[in-house]
Design a protein around this motif. Structure first.
Motif, PDB file in Angstrom:
ATOM      1  N   GLY A   1      -3.193   9.353  24.153  1.00 44.70           N
ATOM      2  CA  GLY A   1      -3.940   8.711  23.077  1.00 44.70           C
ATOM      3  C   GLY A   1      -5.265   8.103  23.481  1.00 44.70           C
ATOM      4  O   GLY A   1      -5.998   7.612  22.622  1.00 44.70           O
ATOM      5  N   MET A   2      -5.605   8.126  24.757  1.00 48.02           N
ATOM      6  CA  MET A   2      -6.889   7.559  25.173  1.00 48.02           C
ATOM      7  C   MET A   2      -7.854   8.687  25.520  1.00 48.02           C
ATOM      8  O   MET A   2      -7.457   9.836  25.715  1.00 48.02           O
ATOM      9  CB  MET A   2      -6.703   6.647  26.375  1.00 48.02           C
ATOM     10  N   TYR A   3      -9.145   8.357  25.574  1.00 46.30           N
ATOM     11  CA  TYR A   3     -10.139   9.305  26.074  1.00 46.30           C
ATOM     12  C   TYR A   3     -10.603   8.820  27.433  1.00 46.30           C
ATOM     13  O   TYR A   3     -10.516   7.632  27.755  1.00 46.30           O
ATOM     14  CB  TYR A   3     -11.321   9.426  25.110  1.00 46.30           C
ATOM     15  N   LEU A   4     -11.091   9.763  28.253  1.00 46.14           N
ATOM     16  CA  LEU A   4     -11.537   9.418  29.603  1.00 46.14           C
ATOM     17  C   LEU A   4     -12.798  10.190  29.962  1.00 46.14           C
ATOM     18  O   LEU A   4     -12.981  11.339  29.542  1.00 46.14           O
ATOM     19  CB  LEU A   4     -10.445   9.727  30.629  1.00 46.14           C
TER      20      LEU A   4
ATOM     21  N   ASN B   1     -14.752   4.077  44.864  1.00 44.71           N
ATOM     22  CA  ASN B   1     -16.198   3.922  44.783  1.00 44.71           C
ATOM     23  C   ASN B   1     -16.858   5.019  43.954  1.00 44.71           C
ATOM     24  O   ASN B   1     -17.931   4.799  43.384  1.00 44.71           O
ATOM     25  CB  ASN B   1     -16.803   3.861  46.189  1.00 44.71           C
ATOM     26  N   ARG B   2     -16.213   6.181  43.845  1.00 44.90           N
ATOM     27  CA  ARG B   2     -16.759   7.180  42.929  1.00 44.90           C
ATOM     28  C   ARG B   2     -16.647   6.687  41.487  1.00 44.90           C
ATOM     29  O   ARG B   2     -17.576   6.848  40.684  1.00 44.90           O
ATOM     30  CB  ARG B   2     -16.038   8.518  43.087  1.00 44.90           C
ATOM     31  N   LEU B   3     -15.514   6.084  41.152  1.00 45.25           N
ATOM     32  CA  LEU B   3     -15.355   5.517  39.814  1.00 45.25           C
ATOM     33  C   LEU B   3     -16.369   4.398  39.557  1.00 45.25           C
ATOM     34  O   LEU B   3     -16.985   4.334  38.489  1.00 45.25           O
ATOM     35  CB  LEU B   3     -13.935   4.965  39.645  1.00 45.25           C
ATOM     36  N   ILE B   4     -16.537   3.516  40.547  1.00 45.81           N
ATOM     37  CA  ILE B   4     -17.462   2.397  40.381  1.00 45.81           C
ATOM     38  C   ILE B   4     -18.888   2.894  40.174  1.00 45.81           C
ATOM     39  O   ILE B   4     -19.618   2.423  39.292  1.00 45.81           O
ATOM     40  CB  ILE B   4     -17.392   1.465  41.607  1.00 45.81           C
ATOM     41  N   ARG B   5     -19.285   3.868  40.980  1.00 44.39           N
ATOM     42  CA  ARG B   5     -20.647   4.407  40.860  1.00 44.39           C
ATOM     43  C   ARG B   5     -20.864   5.042  39.492  1.00 44.39           C
ATOM     44  O   ARG B   5     -21.911   4.848  38.850  1.00 44.39           O
ATOM     45  CB  ARG B   5     -20.912   5.416  41.971  1.00 44.39           C
ATOM     46  N   ALA B   6     -19.859   5.799  39.037  1.00 44.20           N
ATOM     47  CA  ALA B   6     -19.981   6.438  37.720  1.00 44.20           C
ATOM     48  C   ALA B   6     -20.065   5.397  36.616  1.00 44.20           C
ATOM     49  O   ALA B   6     -20.825   5.550  35.648  1.00 44.20           O
ATOM     50  CB  ALA B   6     -18.798   7.376  37.491  1.00 44.20           C
ATOM     51  N   ALA B   7     -19.288   4.314  36.740  1.00 45.12           N
ATOM     52  CA  ALA B   7     -19.316   3.261  35.726  1.00 45.12           C
ATOM     53  C   ALA B   7     -20.681   2.552  35.705  1.00 45.12           C
ATOM     54  O   ALA B   7     -21.190   2.214  34.633  1.00 45.12           O
ATOM     55  CB  ALA B   7     -18.205   2.251  35.996  1.00 45.12           C
TER      56      ALA B   7
ATOM     57  N   ASN C   1     -22.279  -3.226  31.112  1.00 38.78           N
ATOM     58  CA  ASN C   1     -22.933  -2.146  30.384  1.00 38.78           C
ATOM     59  C   ASN C   1     -21.972  -1.430  29.428  1.00 38.78           C
ATOM     60  O   ASN C   1     -22.322  -0.420  28.828  1.00 38.78           O
ATOM     61  CB  ASN C   1     -23.549  -1.136  31.365  1.00 38.78           C
ATOM     62  N   GLY C   2     -20.741  -1.964  29.300  1.00 42.31           N
ATOM     63  CA  GLY C   2     -19.751  -1.390  28.393  1.00 42.31           C
ATOM     64  C   GLY C   2     -18.730  -0.490  29.056  1.00 42.31           C
ATOM     65  O   GLY C   2     -17.719  -0.130  28.449  1.00 42.31           O
ATOM     66  N   ALA C   3     -18.958  -0.107  30.323  1.00 45.01           N
ATOM     67  CA  ALA C   3     -18.023   0.764  31.036  1.00 45.01           C
ATOM     68  C   ALA C   3     -16.763  -0.004  31.437  1.00 45.01           C
ATOM     69  O   ALA C   3     -16.793  -1.217  31.633  1.00 45.01           O
ATOM     70  CB  ALA C   3     -18.692   1.356  32.266  1.00 45.01           C
TER      71      ALA C   3
ATOM     72  N   GLU D   1     -23.604   3.802  36.687  1.00 42.08           N
ATOM     73  CA  GLU D   1     -24.743   4.678  36.411  1.00 42.08           C
ATOM     74  C   GLU D   1     -24.684   5.332  35.031  1.00 42.08           C
ATOM     75  O   GLU D   1     -25.644   5.972  34.612  1.00 42.08           O
ATOM     76  CB  GLU D   1     -24.818   5.765  37.482  1.00 42.08           C
ATOM     77  N   THR D   2     -23.577   5.166  34.318  1.00 41.05           N
ATOM     78  CA  THR D   2     -23.440   5.858  33.031  1.00 41.05           C
ATOM     79  C   THR D   2     -24.443   5.344  32.004  1.00 41.05           C
ATOM     80  O   THR D   2     -24.845   4.176  32.017  1.00 41.05           O
ATOM     81  CB  THR D   2     -22.013   5.680  32.470  1.00 41.05           C
ATOM     82  N   ARG D   3     -24.808   6.242  31.104  1.00 37.69           N
ATOM     83  CA  ARG D   3     -25.625   5.861  29.956  1.00 37.69           C
ATOM     84  C   ARG D   3     -24.775   5.732  28.691  1.00 37.69           C
ATOM     85  O   ARG D   3     -25.302   5.402  27.631  1.00 37.69           O
ATOM     86  CB  ARG D   3     -26.731   6.891  29.743  1.00 37.69           C
ATOM     87  N   ARG D   4     -23.487   6.025  28.830  1.00 40.59           N
ATOM     88  CA  ARG D   4     -22.582   5.854  27.695  1.00 40.59           C
ATOM     89  C   ARG D   4     -22.215   4.376  27.561  1.00 40.59           C
ATOM     90  O   ARG D   4     -21.793   3.749  28.553  1.00 40.59           O
ATOM     91  CB  ARG D   4     -21.301   6.660  27.901  1.00 40.59           C
ATOM     92  N   PRO D   5     -22.285   3.811  26.392  1.00 36.47           N
ATOM     93  CA  PRO D   5     -21.871   2.421  26.217  1.00 36.47           C
ATOM     94  C   PRO D   5     -20.360   2.235  26.199  1.00 36.47           C
ATOM     95  O   PRO D   5     -19.875   1.103  26.239  1.00 36.47           O
ATOM     96  CB  PRO D   5     -22.482   2.046  24.862  1.00 36.47           C
ATOM     97  N   ASP D   6     -19.627   3.353  26.148  1.00 34.67           N
ATOM     98  CA  ASP D   6     -18.167   3.276  26.064  1.00 34.67           C
ATOM     99  C   ASP D   6     -17.498   4.130  27.146  1.00 34.67           C
ATOM    100  O   ASP D   6     -16.436   4.708  26.935  1.00 34.67           O
ATOM    101  CB  ASP D   6     -17.690   3.727  24.685  1.00 34.67           C
ATOM    102  N   TRP D   7     -18.118   4.201  28.337  1.00 38.23           N
ATOM    103  CA  TRP D   7     -17.573   5.006  29.444  1.00 38.23           C
ATOM    104  C   TRP D   7     -16.209   4.454  29.868  1.00 38.23           C
ATOM    105  O   TRP D   7     -16.021   3.231  29.969  1.00 38.23           O
ATOM    106  CB  TRP D   7     -18.538   4.987  30.619  1.00 38.23           C
ATOM    107  N   ARG D   8     -15.245   5.354  30.136  1.00 43.59           N
ATOM    108  CA  ARG D   8     -13.911   4.943  30.531  1.00 43.59           C
ATOM    109  C   ARG D   8     -13.453   5.731  31.762  1.00 43.59           C
ATOM    110  O   ARG D   8     -13.548   6.960  31.788  1.00 43.59           O
ATOM    111  CB  ARG D   8     -12.898   5.143  29.400  1.00 43.59           C
ATOM    112  N   GLY D   9     -12.962   4.992  32.751  1.00 46.03           N
ATOM    113  CA  GLY D   9     -12.425   5.600  33.958  1.00 46.03           C
ATOM    114  C   GLY D   9     -11.012   5.119  34.221  1.00 46.03           C
ATOM    115  O   GLY D   9     -10.644   3.993  33.878  1.00 46.03           O
ATOM    116  N   ALA D  10     -10.199   5.978  34.838  1.00 47.40           N
ATOM    117  CA  ALA D  10      -8.799   5.647  35.124  1.00 47.40           C
ATOM    118  C   ALA D  10      -8.474   5.957  36.572  1.00 47.40           C
ATOM    119  O   ALA D  10      -8.890   6.997  37.103  1.00 47.40           O
ATOM    120  CB  ALA D  10      -7.862   6.426  34.204  1.00 47.40           C
TER     121      ALA D  10
END
Length: 428
Positions: A116-119, A39-45, A99-101, A47-56
């Motif tokens: 090779g990925m960003y997070l 749920n921390r990942l979900i909340r961050a995804a 929202n792109g996340a 609420e982000t303002r980044r159009p390309d937010w990535r979580g793992a």
């Protein structure tokens, strides 16, 4: 699937209020740490303002991520809160927010597959079952330019990656560290804990419910022997003796890891294990450079029997490729794994290890274990194949494949214990 709204328990809310950019949570079984971190990942995804937010979300094995986490992710992030909808990709274990996340699940069994990925955010689940380098070499750099955060959760399994992160987090004021034992949280009823204590061994109970880092590792083959080496002062700074050749023992992988032990045969029929290397996704030319960079005077190089197998792409065996690079291997005998494990058990009391250079390999030796069959309530006769396997396989080839100069067999036991600093101790 039923969608649920996450309402944190009081202790989960306490954690959420204290989280830092990097946080380590050591929690007893059934605490709710997976639900909290998902749920921390979900909340961050959301609420982000980044159009390309990535979580793992990273589990020890990809199969574990699918079995344990995927349903939880769908259960909590499919509600469409705040007008945000989510599309799930079953084959990639990926959730795409409108929202792109994105949130994606991974396994840590092949660390270099994560490169090779960003997070922007990462959760490590059951960190005790992962090699520490997944964090330091792979994920930490992926967070750097995004100022991403990481959360480490798990229950102890000896002094491994989780213990190291927990210890470091306690010393660093910029990190958050918390431990929750079952006897303190009261999440599990006292009667149920008492029943569990009766049915489990004391070591199992202390590990699973009281978060003990010192409890024995269930089913470990060499844990007691590595502990004895530590207790008797055989895991210290072990310098290379320039008057003696350095031998190597290899476990060769292509898509997975290659592991190499560097050792010297010392007086008193003992062994100084001075170095260890492990990497994955590299060809033999990479490891030839590794050998050159260390500038040791080499003796015997020991390889597994399957080094003779010819590769489909080149028609050459890795034995032939190694020879072209100047590495001439002796081939370890192809014997049953259990016989190799017994050879390692016989050899470990004869070994001194460099505490720093051999740390990753020692961690693997300590945690190599048999699988436990819950249905049969017994241990399997086969070891678990995980991140520990490559280091241990290489050490098996050392134990069964090395012969002292002159062609004689390796002595099965030591008369004296050799000290790298010149002292000799008689065995009692």
């Amino acid at each position: 699937m039923t969608r649920e709204l996450y309402t944190p328990r009081p202790l989960q809310a306490e954690i959420e209020a204290g989280l830092a950019r990097f946080s380590v949570l050591v929690c007893h079984r059934r605490f709710g740490k997976t639900v909290l971190s998902v749920n921390r990942l979900i909340r961050a995804a959301r609420e982000t303002r980044r159009p390309d937010w990535r979580g793992a979300y990273i589990a020890p094995l990809y199969k574990q991520a699918k079995t344990v986490v995927w349903d939880e992710l769908k259960r909590y992030c499919g509600l469409g809160l705040d007008g945000c909808t989510v599309k799930f990709h079953e084959t990639e274990l990926r959730a795409d927010f409108d929202n792109g996340a994105r949130i994606r699940l991974f396994g840590a069994e092949n660390p270099d597959s994560l490169r090779g990925m960003y997070l922007d955010g990462a959760v490590f689940d059951e960190v005790a079952q992962m090699p520490h380098r997944v964090w330091t070499e792979v994920i930490r750099p992926a967070l750097a330019d995004r100022m991403g955060w990481a959360m480490f959760i798990g229950t102890p399994r000896g002094k491994n990656a989780l213990y190291r992160l927990w210890r470091d987090a306690q010393r660093d004021p910029d990190w958050f560290a918390a431990m929750y034992r079952a006897s303190q949280t009261r999440i599990i009823e006292a009667g149920e804990l008492a029943a569990a204590a009766r049915e489990m061994s004391p070591e199992e109970y202390e590990q699973e419910f009281e978060c003990s880092f010192t409890a024995a590792i269930r089913g470990a083959y060499f844990g007691a022997l590595v502990g004895e080496a530590e207790k008797t002062g055989r895991i210290i700074a072990v310098p290379c003796d320039p008057a003696l050749p350095v031998h190597t023992a290899w476990d060769l992988g292509m898509s997975d890891s290659t592991a190499i032990w560097f050792f010297q045969a010392r007086p008193g029929n003992t062994f100084a294990v001075i170095d260890y290397v492990e990497a994955s996704g590299e060809g033999l030319d990479h490891y030839a450079r590794v050998l050159d960079e260390r500038r040791y005077a080499y003796g015997t190089h020991i390889a597994p029997h399957d080094i003779r197998v010819r590769e489909l792409g080149t028609g050459k065996s890795r034995l032939e490729i190694a020879r072209s690079l100047g590495i001439r291997f002796d081939i370890a005998p192809n014997i049953p794994v259990q016989d190799g494990i017994n050879a390692v058990r016989a050899m470990l009391p004869l070994c001194w290890f460099d505490a720093v250079r051999c740390a990753p390999g020692l961690e693997a030796l300590r945690h190599y274990r048999r699988a436990f069959n819950e249905r049969m309530n017994d241990f399997s006769s086969r070891p678990v194949h995980d991140w520990t396997s490559h280091a241990v396989d290489a050490f098996r080839y050392l134990a069964v494949g090395f012969r002292q100069p002159g062609g004689g067999p390796r002595p099965p036991r030591a008369v004296n214990e050799y000290d790298p600093f010149g002292r000799t101790h008689e065995r009692s």
